[in-house]
Structure formats: structure tokens, C-alpha cells
Scaffold this motif. Structure first.
Motif, mmCIF file in Angstrom:
data_model
loop_
_atom_site.group_PDB
_atom_site.id
_atom_site.type_symbol
_atom_site.label_atom_id
_atom_site.label_comp_id
_atom_site.label_asym_id
_atom_site.label_seq_id
_atom_site.Cartn_x
_atom_site.Cartn_y
_atom_site.Cartn_z
ATOM 1 N N TYR A 124 13.885 63.740 68.621
ATOM 2 C CA TYR A 124 12.953 64.330 69.604
ATOM 3 C C TYR A 124 11.942 65.257 68.957
ATOM 4 O O TYR A 124 10.816 65.393 69.408
ATOM 5 C CB TYR A 124 13.705 65.096 70.693
ATOM 6 N N LYS A 125 12.402 65.948 67.924
ATOM 7 C CA LYS A 125 11.508 66.895 67.245
ATOM 8 C C LYS A 125 11.677 66.724 65.744
ATOM 9 O O LYS A 125 12.788 66.519 65.265
ATOM 10 C CB LYS A 125 11.878 68.342 67.573
ATOM 11 N N TYR A 135 12.911 59.981 76.198
ATOM 12 C CA TYR A 135 14.336 60.269 76.049
ATOM 13 C C TYR A 135 14.575 61.775 75.893
ATOM 14 O O TYR A 135 15.548 62.325 76.434
ATOM 15 C CB TYR A 135 14.929 59.512 74.854
ATOM 16 N N GLY A 136 13.701 62.426 75.133
ATOM 17 C CA GLY A 136 13.854 63.869 74.933
ATOM 18 C C GLY A 136 13.741 64.629 76.256
ATOM 19 O O GLY A 136 14.537 65.539 76.536
ATOM 20 N N ARG A 147 10.556 58.629 72.116
ATOM 21 C CA ARG A 147 11.119 59.968 71.846
ATOM 22 C C ARG A 147 10.810 60.922 72.983
ATOM 23 O O ARG A 147 11.662 61.691 73.425
ATOM 24 C CB ARG A 147 10.487 60.546 70.575
ATOM 25 N N GLN A 148 9.566 60.879 73.445
ATOM 26 C CA GLN A 148 9.139 61.785 74.512
ATOM 27 C C GLN A 148 9.977 61.553 75.775
ATOM 28 O O GLN A 148 10.541 62.487 76.353
ATOM 29 C CB GLN A 148 7.652 61.522 74.802
ATOM 30 N N GLY A 171 18.246 63.873 69.397
ATOM 31 C CA GLY A 171 17.646 62.547 69.385
ATOM 32 C C GLY A 171 18.623 61.547 69.982
ATOM 33 O O GLY A 171 19.746 61.910 70.364
#
Lengths: 397, 397
Positions: free
Chosen positions: A216-217, A300-301, A297-298, A326
Motif C-alpha cells: 500500500y505504501k 485494497y489499501g 494498491r489504492q 499490503g
């Protein structure tokens, strides 16, 4: 034409077939596919992330320009340009992966089956995490190994605990990034230590990495295969970053092993669909994943955060859970006396589903654990479902 | 990041992996793909028969109308509408096949692997034709059976020869239509007799049928599965009637067996690509194969005749060969003293390739046999290649 009163066959199955069991998850999924159920049970990626138009354009292009080749039998090891692309994506400054090390597989589940076939004799020792990925336990079980569970803590697998149990082991199977089922990741230091320990003890290390790019990051963590390409077997998949229904994965292994895996694949299904490989190469070759993966990612995060916030609000004291950075899963530990299977009975009646944790253990299941997936459920339904679970857990205390 | 001087892994492969061998045919194919070689070695269907435009339209339609479903994980047993279509196509007036009996596989090679996995223990007796399909011998060998070769004559497998060798056998594997490698077919009477004999002896009969609809003249022969659906396992494939590169086949088995095969498939690769199955269903559901297959029959039948005529003209006395009424192969028996492997060395030097017959035997290979395929070579090249072979054989007498 039909023959008269044939004797019924007395089926005699192989010993390995007698112990085949359906994945508990796939059984739960059958129950939970009704739309009124809020299901945190799935391991499926969100269809909202599937680049359907991009795939359609690629099928059209490959079939238009190269249809006869795409629809013919192909080589067992796979479509060469895609293997080159993958080898390039796995190579780092200090470590070069050769295309010859890549074997394309029918999803990464097939890589698990081929590894089991080639490395496991009856009774062979196989080291797995505590808990471990169910699909791997299922694939390896067919070849009847002796599983040894390796200790884990909140940072994942504990390398020091390999001492004393690693002798003669045919492999250590690990999922270092946003593990299924726990969502945990190995720290960089742990990776280094694990690779060194396995090399010292002579144990092949399998690095299964379907979720590695779904961080995610920040940047993805370094791959263990780059730390010791001669001792680490890397497994990758297009299921979580593109689409799962096309069944395309790969294994990257040292040459002596990959040749055996290729022979085993030849006997198992000749090769993976040529068309699929050409289409995926067409989709990925110009950097599409670099734009596409951030959107996954966006999504799911954001949904992970919604679930974590809701758990904070609704789960009673005494319940703990992982905070993934993640991937697709959160792992919940209930108070010792709460049986997740009993909780599931109650929650299904209240139309909320999840997967109890016990099937993920090769030995000594922790019956007070469960796995939640947040990726296919919209935020308001996540909050609703977590509130229901919180109330039911509180009622069982 | 790379660790310093790791110990090299001492690979310890499973016993089954130590005996894995590459298919001799696939090795020959690597040599013979250069365009200057006239290759009768292939087992590949002719790309001229691939309905590329029809497939392209179906990919476009399925992805446009149902892309998110087509690209998601699917059920292990397969796409229900396609399984229904297949069950319907296998049902006859006297015998109904249920969709539940159909398991979709990643090419019919995978069905062979799953059957081996579920039915064969080390040392289990497996009955095969003399000679038999190499891919089946290869798939079953992984599970280390004891092969017993069943006698054949010019009409194919001899049912009476099963007496005395069938006891305790886990299966009899047969390819009754235009067999690979011989091109021979079982007569209707032989089929009936074989089904009865297997039922009486309690041996499951596997009917592998990739070429059944490629009959040059007349209707396809009746299927053995219709004669005893509880004792015959039928294997089908879209490779020879549509395209092989998509890897789509199926197995139809009695329910107790098909459930085991499904569990084995779940562990092996979860499921076969959903998109592929939906596309094939889209292509076949309205009778496309009824128009398409006759064009394949025509092409293969014409080229078969060209080869037979050329053999009549160029092969010396003492050489005999089968006269297939369908399928893709002619089987040649040379005079006893001629070794097909030596002939291959000479013919490769003269730029003509074929497959020696020996690898197709589970026991006691006949070294004076060879397989010729006529489907991918244009008529003038067939004549040229057969003339070369004829001259070389004459020189070896």
C-alpha cells in the motif's frame, strides 16, 4: 449397443487419492456466493481491478497478427519473449536471472504441484510457516511429506527456529510478502537471515510471491531470490496483478531443478496455453503494470483501512489482529476459549462469512484464529459485517 | 544484498523425478522445425484448420459481454454450460451422460496425469496397447506402474488377450479411433467385446478419443462409453477439432472416480481457464463443429491418400503400412533387419524427419517400426519426402 448387466467396478484408488480432500475454503465459498451474504471468506481478487478492455485489445491484436502460432501447440517451458520479460523483471543490479530459469505454469498452484512432484517422496520432510498457505499444504500433501511447522512471530517466520528441524528437509516453503493467511511480511533483516540460514543448512527455500507488488505504501521489499539465486526458488503469478481466470504463473529456479520441473510439466499438461502467454506479454511488455498496479494498491489499501477501523470500533477487548501493509488479508486471533468454527456457524446464520484459521496449520491448529479478506466487499458492507462479527464474538466471551 | 559464498544446494529429487524423461518426440521436433526439413515427425494438427476469425470473434464477444466473470477464478469442475454441452454430445439414445460426470482439463494430457495420480500406486498394473500413445506412457510412468502390453493385430487391440494379465489391473488404456501412433481403429464388434471383457474382469477401461470425429468417410464409430457408462472413462479434446494451443480437454467418468479426479485437479492447478472454456462454448454451442470438422477431414483425408500413393510407388517390397480411415498418422513396419533409428540418422541428413516406433512400446520395442504424419506437409513435399525415405530404405536392405 449397451452391454447387459455389467459388473459394477470396485474402484481401487491410489493411496495418495484416498487422502485427497477438498479445500475447506472452496467448500465455504460455495455456501457464501449468495448475494445476501457479506463474505470476507474469499481469496479472490476484486473484479473491479481486471483490465478487461486492455485484455480484449490484446486478444484481438495477437489473434489478428499471429493467430496460427498462438493457437498451435507451444514449447513446454513457455513463450520465450514472456520468459525474457519475467527474467528481466526479477534481475537486480547484483543478481542476473536467466530466461532459461523461468518455467511458465498454469497458475502458480501448478508450480506448487510440480515442486511437490519433483522434490517430495513419501515421508520427506517439508518445512512450512505457522500458519501457511492452504493451497500449498494441499498441493504438497498429495506426495505425502512429513510437514514440520516453523515458528513464526509478529514479524513472520523465525529463522533461528530452523535449527534442529531442517536436517534433510527437501524444502522450506515461505510466503514473505503480505502472507496468505496472516497478511504479515518478513522484514529485510529477517529475509537476509533466512536466506543465509537455509544456505548454511542446505535447504532449498521457496519464495512464493503472489502479493509482493501489492504494497500500500512504499516500494516492494527486496526479493530473497536476489540474495541467493542458486538456493532460492521464486514463484510468481499474474493472478493478483492482472487477472486470475487466465491461469498464468511461473517458477524461477536454479537450472538443475527447473529442467526437472519442465519434464514434470511436459508429462502433466504439455504446456500452458500459448495464446494466454502471448496476450499477457502483449499487455505487460510496455509497462502497463506500472500504471495498473497502483490502482489495485489504492483500492485494497483503502478497504483494508476501513476494515481495520471497523474492527477497532466493534471488536471486544481480548481480540487481536494483524495490520497488513499490503495484500488481501487480515488475520484475527480470538481469546483462547473462542472456537472460530463455532463463530462461523453463528455468523453464517447472520449472513456474514469468513474462513476459520485451523485449516492453515500443517500441525497443531490454533482454533481461535480466522482470516478476513476485504478486497471484494464495498466499505459500507465491510462496516456492517465487522459489526455483526464483533457482536457475535462478544456474545461468546 | 546478495549473501556471501553460499553453500551450493545438493539437490535431492524425488524418486519419481529421477526417472522423468523428455518425450523423444519433443526432442526430435526441436531438430525438425527448420523450414528446409520435410517433417513427418509432428503430432501437431495443421494450422490451416484453425478457425482464427471465429475464435477472435468469440474472445471479443465473451470479454465484451462477460469479461469480469471470464477473467475471475472459476469452479474446479469447469464452466457449467460447456460441461452440459459435452454431456449432451456424449449421450446416446440408450445411455445418458450427466454434466456432473464431466471434468474440464488443461488439455487431455492433464486428464492422463490426473488418472495416473488417482489410480496408480507404485507397482500397480496398467494395461496398454502394443504400441500405445507415448504421452500416456509418459504421464502414467511418473506414478511408477508395472505396464503390461496387450496384444494387438491389424484390427487393433485383441480383447481375448486380456485374460490372464488383467487381474488387479488399475486400468486398461486404449485409443480406439485412428490410434496414435498406428492410425488403426477398433471394429464395432471388437469394441463390444472389449467393453464386455473389461466389465467381466473388473478393469476400468479408458477410452482416449482425440481423433474420433476425424473420420475421412462415413460416420464416427460408436463410443465404448455408451456401451457401459459405469465402467468406461472417456477422454475428449478440442485440440484436433478446434485448436490445441488453448489447452482444453475433458474427462467423462463414473461419479465416484470423477469426484477424486476433481480433488486431484484442485490441488494440481485449481481450475482450467474460465475464459478459454467460455470462448469454446461460444464457438461450439450453435453447431459450428458440424460445418468445421468436415473441412479438416477433407484436408487430412486428401493428404493421407497422397502419402499412401507415394508409399505404394516408392517403398520397396517387404515394407508394410497401415491404411488409416481417419486421424493423423500412418504406421510403417520395415523388414525385420532395418533399424528405424539408423534410418532416421540417414533421413535427417537428407532433410526428412519421422518418429521411430520404439518409444511407443511399453515393453519389447519393435525397432523396425516408424510413425509418419501427413497433416502439416503439402502434397508435393509429401511425395518428395516419401521418395527420399523409399530410396534410403532400399539402400538398407
Amino acid at each position: 449397443m449397451k452391454i447387459e448387466n455389467p459388473n459394477p467396478i470396485q474402484w481401487q484408488f491410489s493411496e495418495r487419492a484416498q487422502q485427497l480432500q477438498s479445500s475447506f475454503i472452496r467448500e465455504i465459498l460455495k455456501i457464501t456466493q449468495r448475494p445476501e451474504i457479506i463474505s470476507f471468506a474469499g481469496g479472490l481478487p476484486s473484479p473491479a481491478t481486471f483490465p478487461v478492455e486492455r485484455m480484449k485489445a490484446a486478444y484481438d491484436k495477437v489473434l489478428s497478427e499471429n493467430g496460427k502460432v498462438a493457437l498451435q501447440y507451444g514449447p513446454t517451458d513457455g513463450y520465450a519473449p514472456l520468459r525474457e520479460w519475467i527474467a528481466g523483471s526479477l534481475s537486480t543490479e547484483g543478481s542476473t536471472i536467466l530466461p532459461e530459469q523461468i518455467l511458465m505454469t498454469s497458475g502458480s498452484q501448478q508450480a506448487l504441484d510440480l515442486l511437490g512432484k519433483v522434490l517430495i517422496d513419501e515421508g520427506s520432510r517439508v518445512l512450512v510457516e505457522t500458519p501457511s498457505y492452504l493451497g500449498a499444504l494441499q498441493a504438497f500433501s498429495v506426495y505425502r511429506p512429513e510437514f514440520k511447522s516453523v515458528e513464526t512471530d509478529e514479524h513472520g517466520l523465525v529463522p533461528a527456529s530452523l535449527e534442529g528441524i531442517a536436517e534433510g528437509a527437501r524444502m522450506l516453503y515461505a510466503l514473505p510478502n503480505f502472507q496468505n493467511p496472516t497478511g504479515r511480511s518478513l522484514s529485510v533483516e529477517r529475509r537476509q537471515e533466512l536466506v543465509e540460514t537455509c544456505a548454511r543448512l542446505g535447504v532449498p527455500l521457496i519464495e512464493d510471491d503472489p502479493y509482493g507488488s501489492l504494497s500500500y505504501k512504499g516500494a516492494p521489499s527486496p526479493k530473497m531470490v536476489a540474495m541467493n539465486p542458486d538456493g532460492v526458488i521464486y514463484m510468481g503469478s499474474f493472478s493478483k496483478v492482472l487477472t486470475p481466470g487466465i491461469r498464468l504463473g511461473y517458477v524461477c529456479a536454479p537450472l538443475p531443478l527447473v529442467r526437472r520441473l519442465e519434464l514434470a510439466k511436459q508429462a502433466a499438461d504439455l504446456h500452458t496455453a500459448q495464446l494466454t502467454q502471448m496476450v499477457v506479454h502483449e499487455v505487460v511488455k510496455d509497462g502497463f503494470l506500472d500504471q495498473h498496479i497502483p490502482t489495485i494498491r489504492q483500492l485494497y489499501g483503502d478497504q483494508c483501512q476501513v476494515m481495520l477501523d471497523a474492527m477497532q470500533e466493534h471488536f471486544p477487548a481480548g481480540v487481536s489482529w494483524t495490520k497488513p501493509e499490503g495484500g488481501m488479508f487480515i488475520w484475527v486471533t480470538l481469546p483462547q476459549q473462542v472456537d472460530a468454527m463455532k463463530l462461523l456457524e453463528q455468523s453464517l446464520a447472520a449472513r456474514v462469512a469468513f474462513v476459520p484459521g485451523a485449516p492453515f496449520y500443517a500441525n497443531n491448529p490454533a482454533t481461535n484464529t480466522l482470516r478476513l479478506s476485504f478486497v471484494t466487499v464495498p466499505p459500507e458492507r465491510i462496516r456492517e459485517g465487522i459489526a455483526v462479527l464483533g457482536k457475535l464474538i462478544a456474545g461468546m466471551l
